[in-house]
Design an enzyme around this catalytic site. Structure first.
Site, short mmCIF file in Angstrom:
data_model
loop_
_atom_site.label_atom_id
_atom_site.label_comp_id
_atom_site.label_asym_id
_atom_site.label_seq_id
_atom_site.Cartn_x
_atom_site.Cartn_y
_atom_site.Cartn_z
N PRO A 112 0.79 -1.23 0.09
CA PRO A 112 0.08 -0.22 0.20
C PRO A 112 0.78 1.15 -0.03
O PRO A 112 1.88 1.41 0.57
CB PRO A 112 -0.74 -0.02 1.32
N CYS A 113 0.34 2.27 -0.85
CA CYS A 113 1.09 3.45 -0.90
C CYS A 113 0.13 4.59 -0.68
O CYS A 113 -0.31 5.27 -1.65
CB CYS A 113 1.81 3.65 -2.31
N GLN A 114 -0.26 4.54 0.47
CA GLN A 114 -1.57 5.61 0.96
C GLN A 114 -0.93 6.96 0.87
O GLN A 114 -1.71 8.02 0.94
CB GLN A 114 -2.01 5.25 2.20
#
EC number: 2.1.1.37
Length: 915
Positions: free
Chosen positions: A520-522
């Site tokens: 994830p690359c929030q």
């Protein structure tokens, strides 16, 4: 299955009882609780450390834990049960995200218009270079020209006559009068095949090339042709070469040979450069000796198309036989044997969610003849872990953070080295006798068995913890103890480690053949107003990209497949996408990057995602499967990745299947009400389309061997056909949305569409109110996207597709209502839009199930990739081309021969745009 990471306070039975209280009480009493826990733990640990025995607690009946999951009262605060009812109104974040999506859609459309205006880049190579001439010397060719017949044979296009009607363009090949084998520049003789530095533009490092031609042009000028080498910083990686994150570093002497060539005037040559070819699988010592006395070396090729770094098939730099289209295919079709494949490979699924990516990869690999087994999976969401474990019972599913998983792997290697690989019998000989000889205090008892292991990276005492089963007590009394507390129990530790190594409960370097995952690359989310554009990796929300690559670096799998959103190629000039690619190349992996659209592989949703292949130099680099369904791909990519869209060339006319629509996906499912409490039910009817027949197949027919040769549970039943229950107000609103295509809140009483497609209140209609006293048309619907949105309470239709399957089912700012029923789409309907087989069961509250489905990789996309992976793994493809045309039988493998019943689902709506 391993439990979640421990909380900051040490879990004991005393603390576990406190933590079973309501969340509000936990928050109010947290500091007091930690003091009590610390005091009780300290006392017990002193006992355990000295004797390996545990103080006797006051027995208490504990609630049974979910199979394979952590007991909440022992190791973490109890999570409140999520109410499976739609919120009354969208919160600020929900509305902001909707507006962000609308802005992104508008921007994508503008990019398309701009691309059309500028002209399609097609297959034009963006790596072209033109060297700047300099110097006062007069370069010259040496010797006699190459014989005309030989020159015409070797370079035929140079001697083709151009028609007078066609004016020469920049990309046109220069025409030659004659060719030579050598030339002199600055009194240095250069021959064909020499590697040279070539004058670059101002403030640029000199180019590096291999001379492939010397010729005199029809304009009487002297030219040479160079096949270019690329430094790492000359490739798409660009500025990422200079960063140093956890040892990620490129060798400045390493270059990459390309197929790119350009013609330049002879006096652009500066000097010779010594470049050697290094076999990527060469012994490190031999490699060091080989490159010791050279200026540069190369072990891979580079191509702008699909940002490819790949092996070079021979030392002379020839990249193998390539077709003109760069596409390979298998016309032989597929073997549809129902027998389990003989060749096996192991898979680790990181950030696995409920398992969509690994499930698809395994299904596709099975079609190619490879039995790919998901041996390990890691995810932070406990419900997703439960879903994956249920559908893949042989998988070691770990519910923990990825960075703690990596820390545990390193500690596990130390334990295996100590208790498995070394002879420890002599050191432990007296340990058991000593343990038995110890006198038990009345408040102590003996460790019966160690049954689990984890790493705590957040608590007060970081390190390895074992789950202890205490003699004379049931599983509800099991506790987690730090390894230091078990120093007097080396035999128990050895027993656990040896058995665990035998079962491979955790992988060691060399155990994993394939790693897949979507870190994830929030931190690049549009709603994150504090995004770090300058240094995205310093944002904690993007650190999982680093962790993913660290795990790859540690385990060194044969293959890597990373999935992510397209924004990693857009945000901060594609920083995160370039970082991932750069890491693989720095680790000496071959790599290839492509963007794929889910609808192109047999789903009625668009959903474009990035997929990054990595392969050890000893393996074949997998290809990307070309589309099998006719979906118009729209929405561009940044210039640096403009040649990474997995699609047919504009000049090709492939035979593709008709794009699927919502009616194809779930028109066979029975009607359900707004509130549907049953998660298992009967179909009540037969499938109506080819897709529906396929999606209903059992595991064995799908070539899913998760349960071996046996049929899995619940096959033949309809699972998770449950909608998120609308609250009373929204249910009243939805019942008044007309059953027609394109219906939404604008069809409700009191709404009028004014100029510029902006909604306004109809002055001639008195405002209508619900039975609760709230307005029929909420204010947020009128103001959403400045009154221009068609999404609030929007109804889908049978002949449409969806942009992407969402993780939330609230109808306040998105089109998610069923075509003919007064409800939102069910979990199963969403799961079908993601390509999950009907037998795939989900666990957790209803809202959590939506999240699992929405976050998953579309199964058909992963299935197509899995087929290409299997071919590469088995050596049945050569990796020289980036694209692969799937066999015509690929989309129908495993399907029954029953004829589809006629069903009218309309015609394709045309082009679809990701939002």
């Amino acid at each position: 299955m391993a439990p979640s990471s421990p909380s900051s306070a040490r879990p004991t039975r005393a603390s576990g009882r406190k933590r079973s209280a309501m969340a509000e009480e936990i928050h109010q009493n947290q500091e007091e609780e930690e003091e009590v826990v610390a005091a009780s733990t300290a006392k017990r640990r002193r006992k355990a450390a000295s004797s390996g025995k545990k103080p006797k607690p006051t027995p208490k009946q504990a609630k049974p834990a979910v199979a394979g999951m952590k007991k909440k009262g022992e190791t973490e605060k109890t999570e409140p049960v999520v109410d499976d009812v739609c919120a009354e109104e969208p919160d600020e974040e929900e509305l902001a995200m909707g507006e962000e999506e609308a802005e992104a859609e508008e921007q994508a459309m503008q990019e398309v218009v701009a691309a059309v205006a500028a002209g399609s880049p097609g297959k034009k190579r963006v790596g072209r270079r033109s060297a700047a001439a300099s110097g006062d010397h007069v370069p010259e060719f040496i010797g006699s020209p190459v014989a005309a017949a030989e020159a015409h044979s070797n370079w035929p296009k140079r001697y083709e006559r151009s028609t007078a009607a066609n004016k020469p363009e920049e990309d046109d090949e220069l025409k030659a009068r004659c060719h030579y084998r050598s030339a002199k520049v600055d009194n240095i003789v250069y021959c064909l095949g020499d590697d040279v530095y070539v004058k670059a533009g101002e403030n640029e490092a000199d180019y590096i090339g291999r001379i492939t031609e010397f010729f005199e042009g029809t304009d009487r000028c002297h030219y040479f042709t160079c096949r270019w080498f690329f430094r790492a910083e000359d490739t798409v990686i660009n500025s990422l070469v200079s960063i140093n994150v956890d040892g990620h570093k490129h060798d400045p002497r390493r270059v990459f040979l390309s197929e790119e060539k350009n013609d330049n005037v002879l006096d652009c040559i500066i000097s010779k450069v010594k470049i050697v070819h290094v076999d990527p699988n060469m012994d490190p010592k031999a490699k060091a000796q080989l490159i010791e006395h050279c200026d540069l070396y190369y072990d891979m090729s580079y191509s702008v198309a699909y940002s490819t770094f790949a092996n070079i098939s021979s030392e002379n730099g020839q990249s193998g036989s390539e077709t003109a289209s760069g596409i390979s295919s298998d016309d032989a079709g597929l073997e549809t044997s129902s027998n389990m494949p003989e060749r096996t490979a192991t898979l680790l699924d990181l950030y696995s969610g409920c398992g969509g990516m690994s499930t698809g990869l395994c299904l596709g690999a099975a079609l190619s003849g490879l039995k790919l087994e998901t041996r390990w999976a890691v995810d932070l969401n406990s419900f997703a872990c439960q879903s994956l474990k249920y559908n893949h019972p042989q998988t070691e599913v770990r519910n923990e953070k990825a960075d703690e998983f990596l820390a545990l792997l390193k500690e596990w290697a130390v334990l295996c080295e100590k208790y498995v690989h070394q002879d420890v019998d002599s050191n432990l000989a007296g340990s058991e006798d000593q343990e038995d000889a110890d006198t038990l205090d009345k408040d102590e008892f003996v460790v019966q068995k160690l049954i689990g292991i984890r790493y705590d990276g957040t608590g007060r005492k970081k390190g390895v913890y074992f789950k202890v089963q205490w003699e004379g007590y049931g599983p509800e009394e099991d506790t987690w103890e730090p390894i230091d507390n078990l120093s007097d129990c080396p035999l128990k530790i050895r027993e656990f480690v040896q058995e665990g190594r035998k079962r491979k409960i955790l992988p060691l370097p060399g155990d994993v053949d394939v790693i897949c995952g979507g870190p994830p690359c929030q931190g690049i989310s549009g709603f994150n107003r504090f995004r770090n554009r300058d240094e995205p990796l310093k944002d904690e929300k993007n650190k999982q990209m680093v962790t993913f690559m660290d795990i790859v670096a540690y385990l060194k799998p044969k293959y890597v497949l990373m999935e992510n959103v397209v924004d990693i190629l857009k945000f901060a000039d594609g920083y995160l996408g370039k970082y991932a690619l750069s890491c693989l190349v720095a680790m000496k992996y071959q790599a290839r990057l492509g963007m794929m659209v889910a609808g192109c592989y047999g789903l009625p949703q668009f959903r474009m995602r990035v997929f990054l292949w990595g392969a050890l130099s000893s393996m074949v680099l997998p290809k990307y499967p070309l589309p099998t369904y006719d979906v118009v791909v729209r929405g561009g990519a940044p210039n640096a990745f403009s040649q990474c869209m997995v699609a047919y060339d504009e000049t090709q006319r492939p035979s593709l299947k008709k794009a699927l629509l919502l009616g194809d996906a779930f028109s066979d499912l029975p009607k359900v009400e707004n509130h549907q409490p049953n998660d298992v039910m009967e179909y009540g009817g037969s499938p109506k389309t080819e897709f529906q027949r396929y999606i209903r197949l059992g595991r064995k027919d799908m070539l899913d061997w998760s349960f071996g040769e046996e049929a899995g549970p619940d096959e033949g039943k309809l699972l998770d056909h449950q909608p998120l229950r609308l609250n009373n107000d929204d249910y009243e609103r939805v019942k008044q949305i007309p059953v027609k295509k394109g219906a939404n809140f604008r069809d409700l009483k009191g709404v009028k569409v004014g100029a510029n497609n902006v909604v306004e209140w109809d002055p001639e209609v008195e405002r209508v109110y619900l039975s609760s006293g709230k307005p029929l048309v909420p204010d947020y619907a009128m103001s959403f996207i400045k009154g221009k949105s068609l999404k609030p309470f929007g109804r889908l239709w049978w002949d449409e597709t969806v942009p992407t399957v969402v993780t939330r089912a609230e109808p306040h700012n998105q089109v998610i209502l069923h075509p003919t029923q007064a409800r939102v789409l069910t979990i199963r309907e969403n799961a079908r839009l993601q390509g999950f087989p009907d037998y795939y069961r989900l666990f957790g509250p209803i809202k959590e199930k939506y999240i699992q489905v929405g976050n998953a990789v579309a199964v058909p996309v992963a299935r197509a990739l899995g087929y290409c992976l299997g071919q590469a793994y088995l050596g049945e493809s050569d990796g020289s081309q980036p694209l692969y045309q799937l066999p015509a039988s690929f989309t129908s493998v495993g399907r029954t021969a029953v004829q589809a019943n006629a069903v009218s689902v309309g015609t394709p709506a045309g082009e679809v745009v990701e939002q």
